[in-house]
Design a protein around this motif. Structure first.
Motif, PDB file in Angstrom:
ATOM      1  N   TRP A 134       6.866  52.469  73.886  1.00  0.00           N
ATOM      2  CA  TRP A 134       7.452  53.702  74.400  1.00  0.00           C
ATOM      3  C   TRP A 134       7.199  54.771  73.350  1.00  0.00           C
ATOM      4  O   TRP A 134       6.851  54.441  72.212  1.00  0.00           O
ATOM      5  CB  TRP A 134       8.925  53.535  74.770  1.00  0.00           C
ATOM      6  CG  TRP A 134       9.945  53.809  73.704  1.00  0.00           C
ATOM      7  CD1 TRP A 134      10.727  54.913  73.591  1.00  0.00           C
ATOM      8  CD2 TRP A 134      10.326  52.942  72.615  1.00  0.00           C
ATOM      9  NE1 TRP A 134      11.574  54.794  72.502  1.00  0.00           N
ATOM     10  CE2 TRP A 134      11.337  53.597  71.888  1.00  0.00           C
ATOM     11  CE3 TRP A 134       9.890  51.684  72.167  1.00  0.00           C
ATOM     12  CZ2 TRP A 134      11.938  53.044  70.746  1.00  0.00           C
ATOM     13  CZ3 TRP A 134      10.473  51.130  71.039  1.00  0.00           C
ATOM     14  CH2 TRP A 134      11.487  51.811  70.352  1.00  0.00           C
ATOM     15  N   ARG A 155       7.745  50.211  69.208  1.00  0.00           N
ATOM     16  CA  ARG A 155       7.634  51.631  68.875  1.00  0.00           C
ATOM     17  C   ARG A 155       6.319  51.879  68.134  1.00  0.00           C
ATOM     18  O   ARG A 155       5.524  52.710  68.533  1.00  0.00           O
ATOM     19  CB  ARG A 155       8.834  52.105  68.051  1.00  0.00           C
ATOM     20  CG  ARG A 155       8.884  53.615  68.005  1.00  0.00           C
ATOM     21  CD  ARG A 155      10.174  54.143  67.433  1.00  0.00           C
ATOM     22  NE  ARG A 155      10.282  53.884  66.003  1.00  0.00           N
ATOM     23  CZ  ARG A 155      11.286  54.329  65.251  1.00  0.00           C
ATOM     24  NH1 ARG A 155      12.271  55.040  65.792  1.00  0.00           N
ATOM     25  NH2 ARG A 155      11.334  54.055  63.958  1.00  0.00           N
ATOM     26  N   MET A 199      11.742  50.221  64.852  1.00  0.00           N
ATOM     27  CA  MET A 199      11.772  50.535  63.413  1.00  0.00           C
ATOM     28  C   MET A 199      10.660  49.786  62.678  1.00  0.00           C
ATOM     29  O   MET A 199      10.797  49.400  61.520  1.00  0.00           O
ATOM     30  CB  MET A 199      13.141  50.159  62.810  1.00  0.00           C
ATOM     31  CG  MET A 199      14.332  50.801  63.517  1.00  0.00           C
ATOM     32  SD  MET A 199      14.394  52.586  63.340  1.00  0.00           S
ATOM     33  CE  MET A 199      15.393  52.736  61.868  1.00  0.00           C
TER      34      MET A 199
HETATM   35  C1  GLC Z   1      15.468  54.423  66.879  1.00  0.00           C
HETATM   36  C2  GLC Z   1      14.828  54.186  68.229  1.00  0.00           C
HETATM   37  C3  GLC Z   1      15.783  54.550  69.338  1.00  0.00           C
HETATM   38  C4  GLC Z   1      17.071  53.735  69.172  1.00  0.00           C
HETATM   39  C5  GLC Z   1      17.657  53.975  67.791  1.00  0.00           C
HETATM   40  C6  GLC Z   1      18.856  53.068  67.512  1.00  0.00           C
HETATM   41  O1  GLC Z   1      15.687  55.763  66.675  1.00  0.00           O
HETATM   42  O2  GLC Z   1      13.620  54.897  68.355  1.00  0.00           O
HETATM   43  O3  GLC Z   1      15.211  54.315  70.595  1.00  0.00           O
HETATM   44  O4  GLC Z   1      17.984  54.091  70.145  1.00  0.00           O
HETATM   45  O5  GLC Z   1      16.685  53.715  66.804  1.00  0.00           O
HETATM   46  O6  GLC Z   1      18.474  51.747  67.566  1.00  0.00           O
END
Ligand code: GLC
Length: 704
Positions: A419, A406, A310
């Protein structure tokens, strides 16, 4: 040759590590125009020219025909109409037939637009902020340009060896028992597993650096017991810090001015998982050191890896925007909503999340320089990851810690991997993932992979198998799924044997995958490459969008369409086709240069070995549970009683004898194998580089 052009007064982003003198001449390879706010660069492309790069983006390997925008966005719908994903990877190579090819890196951390022949077919048009640095890289060939770019931006991050094993994740593992069930699910079926991820559910009300004690009553004991079974736990860390009195991270951040500020100098309020939150100002080195050292609390409890999330940063809403929109919505309460007003209402709600206008409402203290967020937006995730990595260098200086993020910007590859975010269980996303890999490698990001099986939506059994068949080649091999989707651990599918065999093939390939990863990192090479990088004279190879070179010996041609029982493959040279249903069930066939239709059953891994090349395959016993149990060169040598006295010759013979070698040689094949303990950072000693030479008749091994 690298030339550096500086316009206005750009900020020091930290993307590059080399000092290149500022060019005294005007940029000549592109047409440049500088206005008050913008810099534009453009050039003509010939029909046959190809554009490679731009890292994490939508669409194909050749980026021509679309507009890509570097502006990190938390958008889980990676459809082909989108212009931005989670990163700002402003590097591309224009591969030209009639004139020398060149690379261009726009070091500007705000929005950058690359119109790669969308408006005018043969025109590349780039637009960035007017204060920026532009690097032009000229070289002998694509590989040379790529290598120079990597030298410019620094050595790629190296993950611990266990992070090359198979990893399982899911948003929704709630407690110790859920995780035990997953580990048992794998172990009881003799499927190896190296890590299980802890998504936001492990925290106390989604607060960073907390653990929900009801669900994890003895966290360090639990971490230890998992590690004893060969399983590492990898917790998520989110960028937003919950606003909550007496929560130490919040209190310390407020007291020390570690959070981003709004225009009035107050701590900026936006919301993510825990509701209203503040956002650490990672641009400030004091705040960075503070946040980075918070990871220690988890490391002290046995954690050796993290994923940063995030960090675009994602914003559900900003406090101020929410207030305004709520007021506006209330005025509509008693209205008879028609076509226009109804869509106005939904539009208002949609405008709350990740609104770029909110990025203009908060500021950073960039070590003394006040900067509005939108001007440096693409650096936020990079600096969060740098915060963790810099702290790890102090907390555990001699040990590798798994770290990936991310969001990212060029240069972040020195600190961690990435990723590719919230993809879906769609066939088109399997193809997207294949096409993203070489573009990410070109931008330096070697430790990478997509959520195998797809994050959103329900994975079908065939998609899961095909995705695994590609995923066994990605350095990060993680199966991850969203809350509410079907359970996606491989043992949830019928015909489990097929899934097990494919994961075991990954462990068999591990000596090769690890060796190739390390060589790519240490020599500034690309682990995944488009075919044109290895076969520059071959005009067919240049057009191939769905096959990749993987390391020095392998070419892959994954299947990414539903119900396919094979596919067309182009071989730029004679190659050995290897078809594997399991490590024990292998078929080899030498194939000639040219176009072929290859059969590949749903449960079959197919890859190709280059002529006069070979690769090691670890021999696995039935019980291996993780990378730690593998018969790898380093393990075998270091377990010997006389380890101190081992000669170079011993090492060579061991390398040659403990692996099965797959190769195709007219006279002989050779392979340089790298192995080490996978934990320490001592990468260079000679005995880790073993040249193995093998002829048809005899096996020769010699130190390089
Ligand atoms: C975001 C992330 C994902 C994760 C989710 C909850 O969407 O990209 O990988 O599972 O948040 O934390």
């Amino acid at each position: 040759m690298i030339s550096r052009y500086v316009y206005g007064q750009p900020l020091e982003t930290g993307a590059v590590v080399m000092t290149i003198p500022k060019s005294s001449q005007e940029i000549s390879i592109l047409h440049m125009q500088r206005q008050k706010e913008f810099l534009t660069l453009s050039c003509q492309m010939d029909d046959e020219d190809i554009v490679y790069g731009l890292g994490e983006q939508v669409r194909g390997i050749n980026k021509r025909g679309f507009t890509y925008i570097s502006y990190a966005t938390d958008d889980p719908n990676h459809t082909e109409n989108k212009h931005s994903l989670y990163a700002g990877h402003n590097f591309l190579i224009l591969s030209r037939k009639k004139q020398p090819s060149f690379g261009i890196f726009i070091d500007y951390p705000g929005k950058v637009i690359f119109n790669v022949g969308e408006t005018k077919r043969n025109e590349l048009h780039i637009s960035a902020g007017s204060d920026c640095t532009v690097y032009i890289i000229e070289g002998e060939c694509l590989t040379d340009i790529a290598r120079q770019f990597r030298e410019l931006t620094g050595r790629s991050y190296i993950a611990p060896k266990w992070a090359f094993g198979y990893q399982q994740s899911r948003w929704g593992y709630q407690c110790e028992d859920d995780i035990r069930r997953v580990v048992d699910g794998y172990h009881s079926r003799k499927i190896p597993l190296d890590a299980v991820y802890l998504d936001i559910d492990y925290m106390d009300h989604f607060k960073d650096f907390t653990i929900d004690n009801d669900r994890f009553p003895d966290f360090s004991g639990f971490t230890d017991s998992m590690k004893n079974q060969g399983v590492h736990l990898v917790p998520i860390i989110d960028a937003g810090v919950k606003i909550e009195k007496d929560y130490p991270v919040y209190e310390e951040g407020v007291q020390n001015n570690y959070f981003c500020k709004d225009e009035d100098g107050r701590d900026f309020v936006g919301a993510v998982w825990p509701g209203k939150s503040h956002f650490p100002d990672f641009f400030n080195s004091r705040a960075r050191a503070w946040f980075g050292h918070k990871y220690k609390w988890l490391m002290d409890q046995g954690i050796e890896g993290f994923w940063n999330d995030m960090n675009e940063p994602a914003l559900f809403y900003s406090e101020k925007r929410l207030e305004r929109i709520m007021d506006e919505i209330l005025t509509m309460k008693n209205e008879n909503l028609d076509l226009h007003s109804f869509y106005q209402l939904t539009g208002k709600i949609d405008s709350l999340s990740n609104n770029p206008d909110d990025h203009k409402s908060f500021y950073h203290d960039f070590d003394g320089i006040k900067v509005r967020h939108d001007k440096v937006h693409n650096l936020y995730g990079f600096y969060m990851t740098k915060a963790a990595s810099e702290a790890f260098d102090q907390i555990a200086p001699d040990k590798r810690t798994l770290l990936f993020s991310r969001s990212s910007y060029i240069g972040m590859h020195r600190y961690g991997g990435i990723w590719t975010g919230d993809n879906a269980s769609w066939w088109s996303h399997l193809l997207l993932s294949i096409q993203q890999m070489p573009a990410l490698n070109l931008c330096g990001i070697l430790y990478t992979g997509s959520d195998i099986g797809g994050f959103g939506c329900d994975a079908t059994p065939d998609l899961m198998l095909r995705w695994l068949e590609f995923g066994i080649f990605t350095p990060l091999m993680r199966n991850h799924a969203a809350l509410g989707t079907r359970e996606q651990e491989v043992y949830q599918f019928e015909q489990l044997e097929d899934y097990r065999n494919i994961i075991r093939i990954r462990y068999g390939l591990l000596p090769y995958i690890y060796s190739e990863y390390m060589k790519s990192a240490l020599n500034n090479e690309m682990y995944f490459r488009p075919l044109a990088f290895d076969f520059p004279q071959d005009s067919h190879a240049a057009r191939v969008e769905d096959q990749l070179m993987v390391g020095e010996s392998i070419m892959i041609a994954p299947i990414y369409t539903q119900n396919a029982t094979g596919r067309y493959v182009y071989l730029p040279e004679d190659m050995l086709m290897v078809r594997m249903k399991s490590l024990e069930d292998k078929i080899y066939r030498v194939m000639q240069t040219g176009h072929h239709y290859i059969d590949a059953a749903l449960n079959e891994v197919v890859f190709f070995v280059r002529k006069n090349h070979m690769l090691p395959l670890a021999v696995l016993n039935d019980d291996i549970r993780s990378t730690a149990d593998l018969q790898l060169l380093h393990n075998v040598i270091s377990q010997r009683k006389d380890a101190q006295e081992i000669t170079a010759e011993d090492v060579m013979h061991t390398a040659a004898s403990i692996y099965e070698w797959i190769g195709y040689a007219q006279d002989y094949a050779e392979y340089t194998l790298y192995d080490d303990d996978g934990i320490s950072k001592n990468y260079t000693p000679q005995q880790k580089w073993i040249k193995v030479v093998k002829s048809k008749e005899s096996l020769n091994v010699c130190i390089s």
